[in-house]
Structures are given as C-alpha cells and as structure tokens.
Design a protein around this motif. Structure first.
Motif, PDB file in Angstrom:
ATOM      1  N   HIS A  85       0.910  -1.135  -0.075  1.00 48.31           N
ATOM      2  CA  HIS A  85       0.084  -0.125  -0.036  1.00 48.31           C
ATOM      3  C   HIS A  85       0.846   0.886   0.132  1.00 48.31           C
ATOM      4  CE1 HIS A  85      -3.092   2.682   0.656  1.00 48.31           C
ATOM      5  NE2 HIS A  85      -2.775   3.166   2.059  1.00 48.31           N
TER       6      HIS A  85
ATOM      7  N   ASP B 105      -3.632  -0.640   6.019  1.00 50.21           N
ATOM      8  CA  ASP B 105      -4.239  -0.557   4.862  1.00 50.21           C
ATOM      9  C   ASP B 105      -3.809  -1.629   3.745  1.00 50.21           C
ATOM     10  OD1 ASP B 105      -5.526   1.747   5.965  1.00 50.21           O
ATOM     11  OD2 ASP B 105      -5.049   2.879   4.352  1.00 50.21           O
TER      12      ASP B 105
ATOM     13  N   ASP C 157     -10.807  -7.065   0.649  1.00 51.88           N
ATOM     14  CA  ASP C 157     -10.137  -6.379  -0.217  1.00 51.88           C
ATOM     15  C   ASP C 157      -8.651  -5.974   0.425  1.00 51.88           C
ATOM     16  OD1 ASP C 157      -9.592  -4.519  -2.471  1.00 51.88           O
ATOM     17  OD2 ASP C 157     -10.985  -2.810  -1.866  1.00 51.88           O
ATOM     18  N   VAL C 158      -7.798  -5.439  -0.331  1.00 55.00           N
ATOM     19  CA  VAL C 158      -6.482  -5.153   0.186  1.00 55.00           C
ATOM     20  C   VAL C 158      -6.233  -3.403  -0.197  1.00 55.00           C
ATOM     21  CG1 VAL C 158      -5.548  -7.442  -0.082  1.00 55.00           C
ATOM     22  CG2 VAL C 158      -5.432  -5.780  -2.199  1.00 55.00           C
ATOM     23  N   GLY C 159      -5.095  -2.897   0.169  1.00 57.54           N
ATOM     24  CA  GLY C 159      -5.130  -1.720   0.274  1.00 57.54           C
ATOM     25  C   GLY C 159      -4.843  -1.373  -1.213  1.00 57.54           C
ATOM     26  N   ARG C 160      -4.884  -0.075  -1.840  1.00 56.27           N
ATOM     27  CA  ARG C 160      -4.632   0.393  -3.201  1.00 56.27           C
ATOM     28  C   ARG C 160      -3.180   0.950  -3.141  1.00 56.27           C
ATOM     29  NH1 ARG C 160      -8.546   5.290  -4.639  1.00 56.27           N
ATOM     30  NH2 ARG C 160      -7.071   5.633  -6.360  1.00 56.27           N
TER      31      ARG C 160
ATOM     32  N   CYS D 217      -9.480   4.219   0.487  1.00 57.47           N
ATOM     33  CA  CYS D 217      -8.182   3.580   0.237  1.00 57.47           C
ATOM     34  C   CYS D 217      -8.391   2.015  -0.348  1.00 57.47           C
ATOM     35  CB  CYS D 217      -7.684   3.254   1.982  1.00 57.47           C
ATOM     36  SG  CYS D 217      -7.217   5.093   2.346  1.00 57.47           S
ATOM     37  N   GLY D 218      -9.591   1.646  -0.821  1.00 53.38           N
ATOM     38  CA  GLY D 218      -9.872   0.271  -1.169  1.00 53.38           C
ATOM     39  C   GLY D 218     -10.899   0.567  -2.407  1.00 53.38           C
ATOM     40  N   LYS D 219     -11.026  -0.705  -3.109  1.00 57.72           N
ATOM     41  CA  LYS D 219     -12.221  -0.574  -4.166  1.00 57.72           C
ATOM     42  C   LYS D 219     -13.599  -1.297  -3.643  1.00 57.72           C
ATOM     43  CE  LYS D 219      -9.760  -2.710  -7.303  1.00 57.72           C
ATOM     44  NZ  LYS D 219      -9.568  -3.378  -8.585  1.00 57.72           N
TER      45      LYS D 219
ATOM     46  N   MET E 173     -14.260  -2.776  -0.275  1.00 54.79           N
ATOM     47  CA  MET E 173     -14.379  -3.299   1.124  1.00 54.79           C
ATOM     48  C   MET E 173     -15.620  -3.755   1.397  1.00 54.79           C
ATOM     49  SD  MET E 173     -11.671  -0.593   2.826  1.00 54.79           S
ATOM     50  CE  MET E 173     -11.526   0.574   1.481  1.00 54.79           C
TER      51      MET E 173
ATOM     52  N   LEU F  81      -5.827  -5.917  -9.268  1.00 57.97           N
ATOM     53  CA  LEU F  81      -5.699  -4.870  -8.132  1.00 57.97           C
ATOM     54  C   LEU F  81      -5.507  -3.321  -8.797  1.00 57.97           C
ATOM     55  CD1 LEU F  81      -5.141  -4.107  -5.319  1.00 57.97           C
ATOM     56  CD2 LEU F  81      -2.865  -4.089  -5.600  1.00 57.97           C
TER      57      LEU F  81
END
Length: 474
Positions: free
Chosen positions: A111, A134, A140-143, A190-192, A194, A225
């Motif tokens: 991230h 994040d 999800d995972v962090g952008r 911060c994510g797409k 979540m 991602l």
C-alpha cells in the motif's frame, strides 16, 4: 488483555486500543486524542506505545499530539522517510512487550513502502490477532497508487508487486484462527470493494477475499488490483506530508475554529479572506435558504471525505454554518483530514443571517414523480447522475450523463451552461453538494431530484439499464 476497535463511520476508519497489565498501545489514532487518554485513565492504565501502520493519506493521525500528552513512543515500521517528530523505527519482526502480551512488527510494503502490520501474541505465546492497517481489508487490500504521489520514483505497479509479496510471505502463512483487524471498512477511498464488516478470521478471508485466493498468480493479482482504480482525492498527498512532518495541535485548531461570528463579522470574513463557506445542514433543509456561495456538505454522512474531495487544498480558509450545537463537531471532522484553517462559525446559524436582513440563496428540488411527468411531456430533458462511475455502470437512467461528484469540475468543460440539468445521486446527499459547488462557480441551471436514484427507481416510471452486479465490474 483487552482489545477495543474504535470505529469512526464518517471516515470508515478503525483505531485500536490494546491493554495488558496496566499498559496500553494505541494503533492508528484519530486526530482528537483525549478519548484514548480518558480510556486509559478510567482503567488505571498508561499509554506506552503508539503504533502507526503507515503514513496515512486519508486522515491526519493523532500520533504527534498523543505522544506529547502521554510521553508514549511513536512506532513506525521500516521506512526511509525522516519524520518531523521523535519516532522509533522498528525492524522487521521486532517485538514489543506490552504487559503480558507481545506485539510483533511485520513489514508488509505494498500500500505504501513503510506499511507494517502488527501481530498480537498472547501471554502463552499464541498468535491471536493481526492489525493490518491498509495492507489487508475485509474483502479487499489497500490500493497501491498513493505513495507515488509523494515518492516520485515509486510506481503503482512496483507497489502492487510488493503487496503481492507481503501477502504471500507475511500474511497467508499465519494461522486461520487469527483475527484480522483492518484500518478501514466500506466507504473508505483506500480500497475498491471493502466489506461493511470490520473484522474477520484470517481463514475466512483466505476463502473469500479475491486477493488471497489460492493459486492467484502475481500477474493476476497486479492486474486485478490496478483495474478500475480512480484518481484519489486531491487532499491525500497533503495529509501524508502532515503525518510525516507533524502538524499544529488540534487544541489550537479548535481554539481558532470555534470562534462564534456575528452575521456581520461572518460576512466580513467572507470578503476579507475569500473563505469557502461549508453549510453542514441536511440537503433538504439547506436548499430552502443558505448564505450565497455556500457548499452543502451534510454532517450526517461522509462529511470529512467529501470536504476533502470537493475542496482539495487543506490550507483553504473555511467558515462554517451548522445546526446549533454541532459547530465544533464540524471543525473536528475537518481537522481529521487536515483542514486546520477554519476561521469560525455563524453564531445563530442561518436564522441569525436572515434576521440581519442579509441576502440568501436557494436551490430548486423536485420529487422524482414530478420529473417523470416532465420527461413525459417535454423532449430533451437532461439527467445528470453524480454517483460514482461504478454505481452508474451497474444501473442508471437511460441517456443520463455521469459526472461523479469526485470530479465535479469536469462539468465546466463537458456541460452546456445554457441548459437546465436535473441532478441526482443515490439518495440526495451528493447531488446537493454538486449543485451548491457548481452554483458557487457561477452555474445556476441545476435542479435537484429529491431522494435521488432510489426515489426515481421506486416510481417505476424511468427507463433503466439492465442491472449488473457491481462486483463483476471490477
């Protein structure tokens, strides 16, 4: 041992309070830190550590003020950034004792490069929980496209590859019964995608989180991602720098921002400072009467996120109009995302403004059923949908134009200023923000659709595109 998640809905942000044998650690604290100090005092405990998972972009952390008020040590994971305050930089796998428990720093870049997860180990040596910041969310995972806004040589592709390695080598090998405590939930930029859930077992995430699925290749991970990422809000890089360099105490921000201004003083401040007036009242209350030039961002919603999105420069001077008793709340929420230049609020609210015989403005709002009749009777009616692109793509009114509120200034070059547009979002919050922001820029031919897309769909009188599950769009 005590673990408490302190979740703030308006930011979709989770801070954590961990206590063992009279010692306390706070993970990713919010800007207003007295709440943590009071919790510790109530339990006759002392805050000894402030663990930061990374240099946050979406909010200003309370680490600096909390350390000054408690003497606690600020801890970051491995980083090459030089901070403007005293901080301890942990090594990968370094352990910290907190009463009877141990907190282990796991460097999980991706991230951001300094991103670090904290593994909690109980008094018997059992790994119980992981605070992932994040790096890993629920679902999800962090952008990976934020750090390169501050570190020029870092690309989102490089960060995505780092994140793949972090998940594969540091997170997936952990036991399935470990509890995952992330930094954010649904609604955070911060994510797409979540989940609205804010905690889960790691085992369940291995089964349900697309980024942790068995057999996912590096190429698949990076592609999925990066797909569908939209530009982050403009205030993010400024928040990162505040978190790295330090900031003014929130106590000082509140002292300045909570000045009660008479209508005459408020009007003078508008003229002398070129301040932006934020009116925090509900959309359908705001529309009837407001200070000319005001932008409506309702406090009962994602107030701080939308303020930072619509007003991307955190140094902008701001004046507040609010319901009586909610002025300080608005100022605190603005400070959470770095807006420290609030100059005061209108004493007595809009009632006092009108009582001083000062000019007001208004916005027309009509029922969805009325718009349906207008569309039936007239040709060339323009519908403007200000929801996010993913919402629009999943289902929308046929022939509607999509300009998400996030990019409202695109309207300046894509719309016809001589035409009228009927504006809607999902429920009526964002549409009023859009219209008031455009009105401030001199665009006046926008009409709000009360109740938004939900109300329009309920009438069953609008022709819609076929519904597509949003998850298939990502």
């Amino acid at each position: 041992m005590k673990i408490e998640q302190l979740y703030t809905g308006c930011l979709a942000e989770a801070a954590y309070y961990i206590e063992s044998k009279g010692e306390v650690a706070i993970i990713d604290p919010l800007r207003e830190v007295d709440q943590y100090i009071e919790m510790a005092e109530e339990n006759n405990a002392k805050i000894t550590y402030i663990f930061e998972t990374h240099f946050h972009a979406d909010f200003v952390s309370g680490h600096v003020d909390l350390a000054k008020k408690t003497g606690a040590t600020i801890v970051y994971g491995p980083t090459t950034m030089e901070t403007g305050f005293g901080a301890y930089i942990a090594k990968d796998n370094e352990e910290f004792k907190l009463g009877d428990v141990t907190i282990k720093a796991l460097h999980t870049p991706g991230h951001t490069m300094e991103s670090t997860s904290y593994l909690l180990i109980d008094e018997n040596g059992k790994e119980k929980a992981i605070f992932t910041g994040d790096t890993l969310f629920i679902g999800d995972v962090g952008r990976p496209d934020l750090a390169h806004k501050v570190i020029a040589e870092m690309t989102q592709e490089k960060l995505a590859n780092h994140l793949y390695d972090s998940l594969q080598s540091k997170i997936l090998p952990l036991n399935d019964d470990i509890i995952v405590y992330p930094g954010h939930g649904a609604g955070s930029p911060c994510g797409k995608k979540m989940s609205s859930e804010t905690t889960d077992t790691l085992g369940n995430q291995k089964k349900t989180n697309y980024a942790l699925r068995e057999g996912i290749t590096r190429e698949e991970f990076v592609r999925e991602l990066l797909e569908g990422l939209t530009p982050p809000p403009g205030y993010f890089p400024q928040n990162v720098l505040m978190n790295i360099k330090g900031y003014e105490s929130i106590d000082n921000v509140l002292d300045k921002g909570t000045q009660a201004l008479s209508p005459e003083a408020f009007e003078a401040a508008m003229a002398e400072t070129d301040a932006i007036v934020i009116d925090t009242r509900a959309a359908q209350v705001f529309k009837d009467s407001f200070v000319p030039g005001s932008i409506n961002i309702g406090i009962d919603g994602s107030f701080a996120i939308w303020a930072g999105t619509v007003i991307p420069d955190v140094t902008t001077p701001i004046l507040i109009v609010a319901e009586e008793g909610r002025e300080e709340e608005a100022i605190i929420r603005l400070a959470r995302v770095g807006f420290d230049n609030t100059l005061g609020y209108l004493k007595g609210g809009i009632g006092a403004w009108k009582g001083a015989d000062l000019k007001t403005d208004w916005i027309t709002s009509l029922e969805a059923s009325t718009l349906a009749t207008v569309m039936h009777d007239e040709e060339g009616v323009e519908i403007l949908d200000v929801r996010k692109k993913s919402e629009f793509d999943s289902e929308h009114i046929i022939d509607a134009i999509n300009i998400p509120l996030d990019y409202y200034k695109d309207a300046l070059t894509t719309l016809d200023k001589s035409k009228y547009y009927y504006v809607h979002c999902a429920g009526g919050y964002r549409s009023m923000t859009f219209i008031s922001a455009m009105k401030r820029l001199g665009w006046h031919k926008f009409i709000d659709v009360k109740g938004g897309f939900g109300a329009m769909k309920e009438t069953q009188r609008f022709e819609l595109t076929e519904y597509i599950c949003p998850s298939t769009l990502l």
